[in-house]
Design a protein around this motif. Structure first.
Motif, PDB file in Angstrom:
ATOM      1  N   VAL A  78      -6.379   3.941  -2.135  1.00 18.93           N
ATOM      2  CA  VAL A  78      -7.252   3.113  -2.959  1.00 18.93           C
ATOM      3  C   VAL A  78      -6.399   2.236  -3.869  1.00 18.93           C
ATOM      4  O   VAL A  78      -5.405   2.708  -4.440  1.00 18.93           O
ATOM      5  N   HIS A 116      -1.728   1.998  -6.380  1.00 24.92           N
ATOM      6  CA  HIS A 116      -2.160   2.518  -5.087  1.00 24.92           C
ATOM      7  C   HIS A 116      -2.003   4.040  -5.083  1.00 24.92           C
ATOM      8  O   HIS A 116      -0.882   4.553  -5.234  1.00 24.92           O
ATOM      9  N   TRP A 121       0.815  -1.215   0.000  1.00 23.04           N
ATOM     10  CA  TRP A 121       0.000   0.000   0.000  1.00 23.04           C
ATOM     11  C   TRP A 121       0.843   1.258   0.000  1.00 23.04           C
ATOM     12  O   TRP A 121       0.332   2.362  -0.277  1.00 23.04           O
ATOM     13  N   GLY A 153     -12.448   4.964  -4.961  1.00 21.83           N
ATOM     14  CA  GLY A 153     -12.946   4.020  -3.979  1.00 21.83           C
ATOM     15  C   GLY A 153     -14.094   3.153  -4.432  1.00 21.83           C
ATOM     16  O   GLY A 153     -14.586   2.332  -3.663  1.00 21.83           O
ATOM     17  N   THR A 162      -6.547   7.894   3.075  1.00 22.00           N
ATOM     18  CA  THR A 162      -7.244   6.744   2.515  1.00 22.00           C
ATOM     19  C   THR A 162      -6.601   6.391   1.175  1.00 22.00           C
ATOM     20  O   THR A 162      -6.608   7.204   0.236  1.00 22.00           O
ATOM     21  N   THR A 175      -9.616  -0.425  -0.110  1.00 23.43           N
ATOM     22  CA  THR A 175      -9.064   0.801   0.458  1.00 23.43           C
ATOM     23  C   THR A 175      -8.388   0.491   1.780  1.00 23.43           C
ATOM     24  O   THR A 175      -8.634  -0.545   2.408  1.00 23.43           O
ATOM     25  N   ARG A 176      -7.562   1.455   2.184  1.00 25.72           N
ATOM     26  CA  ARG A 176      -6.864   1.264   3.461  1.00 25.72           C
ATOM     27  C   ARG A 176      -6.435   2.623   3.992  1.00 25.72           C
ATOM     28  O   ARG A 176      -5.982   3.479   3.222  1.00 25.72           O
ATOM     29  N   GLU A 192      -7.204   8.477  -2.197  1.00 23.34           N
ATOM     30  CA  GLU A 192      -8.593   8.550  -2.652  1.00 23.34           C
ATOM     31  C   GLU A 192      -8.857   9.890  -3.319  1.00 23.34           C
ATOM     32  O   GLU A 192      -8.472  10.953  -2.819  1.00 23.34           O
ATOM     33  N   GLY A 237      -8.738   7.339  -8.334  1.00 24.01           N
ATOM     34  CA  GLY A 237      -8.828   6.546  -7.117  1.00 24.01           C
ATOM     35  C   GLY A 237     -10.018   6.978  -6.293  1.00 24.01           C
ATOM     36  O   GLY A 237      -9.875   7.647  -5.283  1.00 24.01           O
TER      37      GLY A 237
END
Length: 711
Positions: free
Chosen positions: A128, A86, A65, A114, A126, A119-120, A89, A112
């Motif tokens: 995506v 990655h 990520w 979502g 955040t 997501t993380r 968002e 990105g």
């Protein structure tokens, strides 16, 4: 043995470190926590306690990520590669593929946002994961994926490889077979050799075999050895797998010899006469030969070069790039500090350090000399391959790629942490080496190879294929998994570490496809069953040794010839066995007994070995290939005649078998106990044989015709 915790097992699995395996006798073996920990440490993961384990697992989960793109993607042509991107968002980004030829394959603008994507939360942001579909129409080659978000551009190598390596036309036809020589070049000497077989000898042996219908010459690894004595005799423990051993240069064939003065020519002849004295000794004398050959080559190096030659040399250095410069620098440093680079002053142990750069500038002529040697080798190897093809061979030279390199050699110095520290490569226990083997070589780090986009691996494979029609990969199983042995432990206390075989095999096939070459994998020993199927499906030939071809999944009996693999190199012997005449007389059993390598009595071993041989010879008599009471030379011919009844695409005939030699080339499990890799080619009585003599022998021609007329 300390047992593994579930979390340490999970961490090991994430890094491809085996926590269990099945040995050669089918027994389940649990790997100790100490061995797993040592393997993880060699991968840069310290696990002194459970807290370390938890932290390392968290990092494994987190790391992808933190990257916009993965380090590299290796895919197969026709497959739709999906690359995880990655981004934060809401960030819009553009993606494209820059093809190897400079053309651009647009992917488009994505966001990105979502929408059903993973997501993380990462440091308050955040992130995506956006799956990037690159399509299925990408050509073969080394491309670059670019992702641009504003002024920030991230790049990733994308390698598109062939689904399968197709056979050359001569082998693709149904029921076609090609045969060729297998040789240890250093042992195959002529009257003109400087005490050791060289590239001119290789060309002459190939031309002789081509006249008898041969299509290839498979030669032992020609990889570079130490530039100063003592020179490691094993071609399978080189200082570099990318570069070539200058010992194999034929001095008189260097064009700049023409510019020598009369006095200088006389000096070259003096050095040649000095080296040729070693033709009469019982063992190969690499150190003495190299001292004579190096002195002559340094004299030739100082001669003027024509403009054409000067430009060719410059182009070679440019093509080989930093890898050649590093290798030549290591050679120059070795002249001053010795070849064990870990004993050098600390500031010289970093190939990118200021001290090394200063040394290189101060010793530019010495660095250039070692670059020049590689250029001469490249030129002479290319000439050998051209000549072999011109004489009628369809494949020509098949090079051999060793498993690894010397831990204190040029590659170990120049490639840095791409090679693992604190572990060595070897093999687990098997029926022939029941304590296992330690080859003392540092393995590739699979994680670092990926981070480097597999460039060091590609450069090595590309160099091996450049002047060849084929490549034999020793211990090809090492492209799937390698047996890692922690330093200070016994060979049987190691464990397997997995590699991304889709990447290693794919890149091998891509480079072979571009070279128009065949690939032969040495797939003997302990092999997972699915691996041979995978290699076959991707067009990699296997290796079949007559003595070992049995129905191992059934009653263990001899395979019928039609049951042999088609996609393989079939031979009677290999360099880890005696020549066939010696094997038939059981010299290997007596040698292993003398060296204390048997785990049962001499009488038991001889009885088992004789029973196995008698079973094979009896099968030959049943097939009408061998008469009762036939002497050893006829047995050798019958064994090779049997190969022609198999569907194997390639048949190999050892030059040692052509000569009727009986002496062991290499005895696995030994070092100084036996003169491995130092035995010159000899006849049935053990006397050295020169190529000029061998070419006149009716027995040699008869054996060659046996395999040629058989198909």
């Amino acid at each position: 043995m300390t047992e593994l915790s579930p979390r340490l097992s999970a961490l090991a699995e994430a890094y491809g470190v085996a926590t269990e395996f099945w040995d050669w006798q089918g027994r389940h073996v649990q790997v100790s926590a100490e061995t797993v920990g040592a393997a993880l440490a060699a991968l840069g993961v310290q696990v002194a306690d459970e807290a370390d384990v938890e932290a390392a697992l968290a990092e494994v989960d987190r790391r992808p990520w933190t990257r916009v793109l993965p380090p590299v993607v290796v895919t197969v042509q026709g497959r739709r590669p999906e690359v995880p991107v990655h981004v934060a968002e809401g960030v819009r980004f553009e993606a494209r593929v820059v093809l190897e030829d400079g053309h651009v394959h647009e992917v488009g603008t994505l966001e990105g946002d979502g929408r059903p994507r993973a997501t993380r939360e990462l440091d308050g942001v955040t992130v995506v994961r956006v799956p990037l579909d690159l399509g299925e129409d990408l050509p073969l080659g080394w491309h670059t994926v670019e992702v641009a978000a504003g002024r920030n551009v991230r790049r990733m190598p994308l390698v598109v490889t062939p689904a399968r390596l197709e056979l050359p036309e001569v082998l693709a036809e149904q029921d076609s077979q090609s045969w060729g020589l297998m040789t240890q070049l250093y042992a195959m000497r002529s009257d003109e050799s400087w005490g050791i077989g060289d590239l001119a000898d290789l060309g002459d042996a190939g031309a002789w075999a081509a006249g008898l219908g041969a299509d290839f010459v498979l030669v032992n690894p020609l990889h570079a050895a130490e530039p100063v004595p003592p020179i490691e005799p094993s071609p399978y423990l080189p200082t570099s797998r990318r570069f070539v051993n200058p010992l194999y240069i034929r001095v008189e064939d260097v064009p700049e010899v023409a510019y020598l003065s009369a006095a200088e020519r006389q000096l070259v002849e003096w050095h040649a006469d000095d080296a040729k004295r070693y033709l009469d000794l019982d063992l190969i004398e690499r150190d003495a030969v190299w001292m004579a050959k190096e002195a002559a080559l340094r004299m030739i190096f100082r001669q003027r070069r024509s403009l054409r030659r000067a430009r060719a040399f410059h182009a070679f250095v440019e093509r080989e790039g930093q890898g050649l410069v590093d290798y030549a620098t290591w050679c120059a440093l070795s002249q001053v500090h010795g070849t064990w680079w870990r004993s050098w002053p600390e500031e010289l142990q970093d190939p990118r350090g200021a001290a090394v750069e200063a040394f290189r500038e101060k010793n530019a002529d010495e660095v250039e000399f070692h670059c020049w040697l590689q250029w001469i080798l490249d030129d002479q190897l290319a000439r050998v391959q051209r000549d072999l093809v011109d004489t009628g061979m369809s494949i020509g030279l098949i090079s051999d790629l060793a498993v690894g390199v010397h831990p204190d050699g040029a590659d170990a110095w120049g490639l840095g942490d791409a090679l693992a520290r604190g572990v060595t490569v070897g093999a687990p226990a098997d029926q022939y080496n029941q304590l296992g083997q330690d080859w003392s070589q540092p393995p590739w780090r699979p994680d670092k190879l990926a981070e480097l986009g597999y460039a060091p691996y590609r450069d090595m494979v590309r160099a091996a294929l450049r002047d060849s029609g084929g490549l034999r990969v020793d211990h090809v199983i090492g492209l799937f998994r390698l047996w890692w042995i922690p330093q200070g432990r016994k060979p049987f206390e190691g464990t397997y570490v997995r590699y991304d075989h889709e990447a290693t095999i794919g890149i091998l096939l891509l480079e072979a496809h571009r070279a128009g070459a065949v690939v032969v994998g040495e797939d003997l020993g302990t092999v997972e069953p699915w691996v041979r199927d995978y290699l076959r499906d991707r067009g990699v030939m296997g290796t079949s040794i007559l003595w070992f071809e049995r129905d191992w999944e059934g009653d263990g009996g001899l395979l019928e010839p039609q049951e042999w693999r088609e996609l393989c190199l079939a031979t009677v012997t290999t360099h880890d066995l005696p020549p066939t005449a010696g094997y038939l007389e059981g010299v290997h059993v007596e040698l292993r007994h003398r060296l204390g390598l048997l785990d049962r009595s001499l009488e038991e071993e001889q009885a088992a070995d004789a029973a196995s041989r008698d079973e094979v010879l009896g099968d030959l008599r049943r097939r009408g290939l061998l008469r009762e009471g036939a002497p050893v030379p006829e047995q050798v011919e019958a064994l090779h005649a049997f190969l022609t009844r198999t569907p194997a695409k390639l048949l190999g005939v050892s030059v040692s078998d052509l000569a009727g030699d009986k002496r062991v080339i290499n005895q696995p499990g030994t070092d100084e106990e036996y003169p491995n890799w130092r035995v010159p080619l000899a006849g049935p009585e053990g006397h050295a044989v020169r190529l000029e003599e061998l070419f006149t022998w009716r027995s040699a021609r008869r054996l060659a015709r046996t395999v040629d007329q058989g198909h």
